[in-house]
Design a protein around this motif. Structure first.
Motif, PDB file in Angstrom:
ATOM      1  N   LYS A  40     -32.705 -91.795  19.918  1.00  0.00           N
ATOM      2  CA  LYS A  40     -32.044 -91.119  18.766  1.00  0.00           C
ATOM      3  C   LYS A  40     -31.205 -92.354  18.025  1.00  0.00           C
ATOM      4  O   LYS A  40     -30.981 -93.275  18.664  1.00  0.00           O
ATOM      5  CB  LYS A  40     -31.069 -89.899  19.185  1.00  0.00           C
ATOM      6  CG  LYS A  40     -31.948 -88.955  19.707  1.00  0.00           C
ATOM      7  CD  LYS A  40     -31.036 -87.704  20.191  1.00  0.00           C
ATOM      8  CE  LYS A  40     -31.784 -86.482  20.578  1.00  0.00           C
ATOM      9  NZ  LYS A  40     -30.717 -85.340  21.048  1.00  0.00           N
ATOM     10  N   TYR A 162     -41.682 -89.083  14.941  1.00  0.00           N
ATOM     11  CA  TYR A 162     -41.604 -87.842  15.362  1.00  0.00           C
ATOM     12  C   TYR A 162     -42.846 -87.000  15.070  1.00  0.00           C
ATOM     13  O   TYR A 162     -43.768 -87.748  14.815  1.00  0.00           O
ATOM     14  CB  TYR A 162     -40.549 -87.180  14.377  1.00  0.00           C
ATOM     15  CG  TYR A 162     -40.939 -87.253  12.938  1.00  0.00           C
ATOM     16  CD1 TYR A 162     -41.425 -86.405  12.419  1.00  0.00           C
ATOM     17  CD2 TYR A 162     -40.687 -88.469  12.276  1.00  0.00           C
ATOM     18  CE1 TYR A 162     -41.767 -86.160  10.807  1.00  0.00           C
ATOM     19  CE2 TYR A 162     -40.842 -88.552  10.829  1.00  0.00           C
ATOM     20  CZ  TYR A 162     -41.568 -87.373  10.100  1.00  0.00           C
ATOM     21  OH  TYR A 162     -41.865 -87.944   8.900  1.00  0.00           O
ATOM     22  N   LYS A 163     -42.903 -85.732  15.711  1.00  0.00           N
ATOM     23  CA  LYS A 163     -44.226 -84.973  15.617  1.00  0.00           C
ATOM     24  C   LYS A 163     -44.216 -83.724  14.672  1.00  0.00           C
ATOM     25  O   LYS A 163     -43.143 -83.336  14.487  1.00  0.00           O
ATOM     26  CB  LYS A 163     -44.560 -84.814  17.147  1.00  0.00           C
ATOM     27  CG  LYS A 163     -44.978 -85.802  18.151  1.00  0.00           C
ATOM     28  CD  LYS A 163     -45.162 -85.227  19.337  1.00  0.00           C
ATOM     29  CE  LYS A 163     -45.817 -86.198  20.239  1.00  0.00           C
ATOM     30  NZ  LYS A 163     -46.919 -86.885  19.632  1.00  0.00           N
ATOM     31  N   LYS A 164     -45.471 -83.568  14.342  1.00  0.00           N
ATOM     32  CA  LYS A 164     -45.486 -82.169  13.325  1.00  0.00           C
ATOM     33  C   LYS A 164     -46.435 -81.338  14.302  1.00  0.00           C
ATOM     34  O   LYS A 164     -47.348 -81.504  15.014  1.00  0.00           O
ATOM     35  CB  LYS A 164     -46.329 -82.445  12.140  1.00  0.00           C
ATOM     36  CG  LYS A 164     -46.717 -81.609  11.506  1.00  0.00           C
ATOM     37  CD  LYS A 164     -47.671 -81.830  10.205  1.00  0.00           C
ATOM     38  CE  LYS A 164     -48.167 -80.623   9.252  1.00  0.00           C
ATOM     39  NZ  LYS A 164     -48.958 -81.234   8.209  1.00  0.00           N
ATOM     40  N   ASN A 165     -45.831 -80.150  14.589  1.00  0.00           N
ATOM     41  CA  ASN A 165     -46.547 -78.878  15.109  1.00  0.00           C
ATOM     42  C   ASN A 165     -46.952 -77.926  14.153  1.00  0.00           C
ATOM     43  O   ASN A 165     -46.488 -77.451  13.179  1.00  0.00           O
ATOM     44  CB  ASN A 165     -45.151 -78.160  15.922  1.00  0.00           C
ATOM     45  CG  ASN A 165     -45.712 -77.108  16.866  1.00  0.00           C
ATOM     46  OD1 ASN A 165     -46.909 -76.601  16.721  1.00  0.00           O
ATOM     47  ND2 ASN A 165     -45.062 -76.748  17.820  1.00  0.00           N
ATOM     48  N   TYR A 172     -39.097 -76.677  10.630  1.00  0.00           N
ATOM     49  CA  TYR A 172     -38.747 -77.065  12.057  1.00  0.00           C
ATOM     50  C   TYR A 172     -39.201 -78.275  12.171  1.00  0.00           C
ATOM     51  O   TYR A 172     -38.457 -79.074  13.109  1.00  0.00           O
ATOM     52  CB  TYR A 172     -39.531 -76.199  12.912  1.00  0.00           C
ATOM     53  CG  TYR A 172     -39.164 -74.552  12.869  1.00  0.00           C
ATOM     54  CD1 TYR A 172     -37.723 -74.314  13.248  1.00  0.00           C
ATOM     55  CD2 TYR A 172     -39.985 -73.619  12.217  1.00  0.00           C
ATOM     56  CE1 TYR A 172     -37.296 -72.976  12.844  1.00  0.00           C
ATOM     57  CE2 TYR A 172     -39.272 -72.499  11.960  1.00  0.00           C
ATOM     58  CZ  TYR A 172     -38.082 -71.920  12.370  1.00  0.00           C
ATOM     59  OH  TYR A 172     -37.799 -70.778  11.922  1.00  0.00           O
ATOM     60  N   MET A 173     -40.235 -78.955  11.495  1.00  0.00           N
ATOM     61  CA  MET A 173     -40.256 -80.575  11.737  1.00  0.00           C
ATOM     62  C   MET A 173     -39.373 -81.274  11.306  1.00  0.00           C
ATOM     63  O   MET A 173     -38.672 -82.290  11.968  1.00  0.00           O
ATOM     64  CB  MET A 173     -41.660 -81.124  11.119  1.00  0.00           C
ATOM     65  CG  MET A 173     -42.000 -82.546  11.379  1.00  0.00           C
ATOM     66  SD  MET A 173     -43.219 -83.017  10.105  1.00  0.00           S
ATOM     67  CE  MET A 173     -42.442 -83.278   8.806  1.00  0.00           C
ATOM     68  N   GLN A 175     -36.242 -80.158  11.314  1.00  0.00           N
ATOM     69  CA  GLN A 175     -34.956 -79.809  12.067  1.00  0.00           C
ATOM     70  C   GLN A 175     -35.275 -80.953  13.223  1.00  0.00           C
ATOM     71  O   GLN A 175     -34.083 -81.409  13.738  1.00  0.00           O
ATOM     72  CB  GLN A 175     -35.170 -78.505  12.577  1.00  0.00           C
ATOM     73  CG  GLN A 175     -34.113 -78.069  13.696  1.00  0.00           C
ATOM     74  CD  GLN A 175     -34.369 -76.770  14.064  1.00  0.00           C
ATOM     75  OE1 GLN A 175     -35.399 -76.252  14.379  1.00  0.00           O
ATOM     76  NE2 GLN A 175     -33.263 -75.814  14.157  1.00  0.00           N
ATOM     77  N   ASN A 176     -36.289 -81.315  13.651  1.00  0.00           N
ATOM     78  CA  ASN A 176     -36.566 -82.355  14.605  1.00  0.00           C
ATOM     79  C   ASN A 176     -36.108 -83.470  14.096  1.00  0.00           C
ATOM     80  O   ASN A 176     -35.572 -84.527  14.829  1.00  0.00           O
ATOM     81  CB  ASN A 176     -38.213 -82.220  15.027  1.00  0.00           C
ATOM     82  CG  ASN A 176     -38.271 -80.937  15.939  1.00  0.00           C
ATOM     83  OD1 ASN A 176     -37.534 -80.336  16.785  1.00  0.00           O
ATOM     84  ND2 ASN A 176     -39.466 -80.643  16.255  1.00  0.00           N
ATOM     85  N   LYS A 179     -32.404 -84.175  14.495  1.00  0.00           N
ATOM     86  CA  LYS A 179     -31.923 -84.120  15.608  1.00  0.00           C
ATOM     87  C   LYS A 179     -31.822 -85.713  16.068  1.00  0.00           C
ATOM     88  O   LYS A 179     -31.230 -86.089  16.825  1.00  0.00           O
ATOM     89  CB  LYS A 179     -32.874 -83.623  17.006  1.00  0.00           C
ATOM     90  CG  LYS A 179     -32.850 -81.992  16.861  1.00  0.00           C
ATOM     91  CD  LYS A 179     -33.716 -81.600  17.887  1.00  0.00           C
ATOM     92  CE  LYS A 179     -33.775 -79.929  17.879  1.00  0.00           C
ATOM     93  NZ  LYS A 179     -34.808 -79.257  18.776  1.00  0.00           N
ATOM     94  N   LYS A 184     -27.273 -81.127  15.135  1.00  0.00           N
ATOM     95  CA  LYS A 184     -28.011 -79.554  15.856  1.00  0.00           C
ATOM     96  C   LYS A 184     -27.662 -78.521  14.927  1.00  0.00           C
ATOM     97  O   LYS A 184     -26.666 -78.431  14.343  1.00  0.00           O
ATOM     98  CB  LYS A 184     -27.147 -79.673  17.303  1.00  0.00           C
ATOM     99  CG  LYS A 184     -27.529 -80.738  18.210  1.00  0.00           C
ATOM    100  CD  LYS A 184     -26.565 -80.489  19.457  1.00  0.00           C
ATOM    101  CE  LYS A 184     -27.026 -81.868  20.302  1.00  0.00           C
ATOM    102  NZ  LYS A 184     -26.243 -81.677  21.657  1.00  0.00           N
TER     103      LYS A 184
END
Length: 360
Positions: A40, A162-165, A172-173, A175-176, A179, A184
């Motif tokens: 981070k 970072y990842k994509k779900n 939500y990606m 949102q990650n 982070k 938060k």
């Protein structure tokens, strides 16, 4: 057969180009370890962030506005720059959370990169699932201290990945991503702003419309995701069945002749096709609507940003979960689906859906 063969050849050549490009531009960057703690960012040392949104996709930019707002809320003195192109730039034209907008033009990476490098950004965030060669070159030229990329853990060019779900909404990606900036529990709604001139023009248009405004956007970026004339008329008749409704068409000027012919066929005085210039005037008009009907396109996300009820029409997913990842993130939205499926060499037909599923 020739078209299919050409597609195979082009796909093969593209892979070769990307492989060569990566060999040239995927260079190990200075780690700047002091700026990163446990994957981070140390936000006490970060003064500026550059977001690369050079795809020109309006809907993607609408969703990305949540990043600008949440970062500025938490770090009001941090500088935010955005590289964008086309109409997507207009989405952030009046966004007070963005400090600087750069215009992207393919083939001008050197001059754009030099300009950005002169502003010495600390962090670069790229959203590309597949990096083109010119994009690899540009990221190098920007010379940011930390590069962050999507699924780039095996790249030397990027410090953080970072990842994509594909099982959850794209927000939500984001949102990650937040982070990574030590943010938060962010709000995940979107923002679109305009100026008083746009607001006054659209207000004047709306003042001449009698009835509850139902907006029909028949067109998407691809003809395979756009409604055909027969479906447009069928939807229009359903809307106009209720005498309280006024039907407004939106669509690019290139569609004017088609829309005017549809208006004529409908023979109803409560059908309108206002002259709008640019996506911000479209967004402002959307804010007056009682309901929006649109295929999978940027208008979906504009309606969500404006908190307007909508019906979004999608083709059946073929393993990419597009309707989940890029669907409308709103309790006021309903998704309906075409029953047509993709077949070898043929696109699925979005028009194979039941108009009665639209509930106004």
């Amino acid at each position: 057969m020739i078209r299919k063969l050409n597609r195979i050849i082009q796909d093969y050549l593209r892979r070769i180009r990307l492989k060569v490009g990566r060999a040239i531009f995927d260079k190990k960057r200075e780690k700047n370890i002091g700026l990163i703690k446990e994957n981070k960012l140390d936000m006490s040392r970060i003064k500026s962030i550059l977001f690369l949104r050079y795809d020109g996709k309006i809907g993607d930019m609408v969703i990305t506005t949540l990043l600008f707002r949440e970062i500025k809320k938490n770090y009001p003195d941090l500088k935010i720059g955005v590289l964008a192109r086309g109409a997507a730039k207009d989405i952030i034209k009046f966004n007070s959370y963005v400090d600087k907008v750069y215009s992207y033009e393919k083939g001008k990476e050197k001059s754009i990169g030099s300009e950005i490098a002169s502003h010495k950004y600390d962090v670069l965030v790229d959203f590309s699932e597949v990096l083109r060669v010119n994009q690899m070159k540009l990221i190098n030229l920007c010379k940011c201290r930390i590069n962050i990329g999507l699924d780039k853990s095996d790249w030397k060019l990027f410090h953080i990945s970072y990842k994509k779900n594909k099982a959850e909404h794209i927000s939500y990606m984001y949102q990650n991503i937040l982070k990574l900036f030590q943010i938060k529990n962010p709000e995940l709604n979107y923002n679109i702003y305009s100026d008083i001139e746009i607001q006054d023009k659209v207000k004047k248009i709306v003042s001449n419309i009698k009835g509850d405004i139902i907006i029909l956007n028949p067109y998407a970026a691809s003809k395979h995701r756009s409604f055909n004339i027969e479906k447009i008329i069928e939807i229009s008749n359903k809307v106009l069945k209720d005498e309280k409704n006024a039907l407004i068409f939106i669509g690019e000027k290139s569609k004017k002749l088609e829309i005017e012919s549809i208006k004529k066929a409908l023979q109803n005085s409560k059908v309108y096709y206002p002259e709008l210039n640019g996506i911000l005037e479209v967004a402002e008009l959307v804010s007056y609507a009682k309901h929006i009907i649109t295929p999978d396109t940027s208008v979906v996300h504009i309606a969500v940003a404006k908190n307007i009820p909508l019906t979004a029409v999608y083709r059946l997913d073929t393993g990419d979960n597009n309707s989940i990842v890029w669907g409308p993130k709103s309790k006021q939205a309903k998704q309906i689906f075409s029953t047509s499926i993709f077949e070898a060499g043929e696109e699925a037909d979005i028009n194979k859906f039941n108009v009665e599923e639209i509930v106004l």
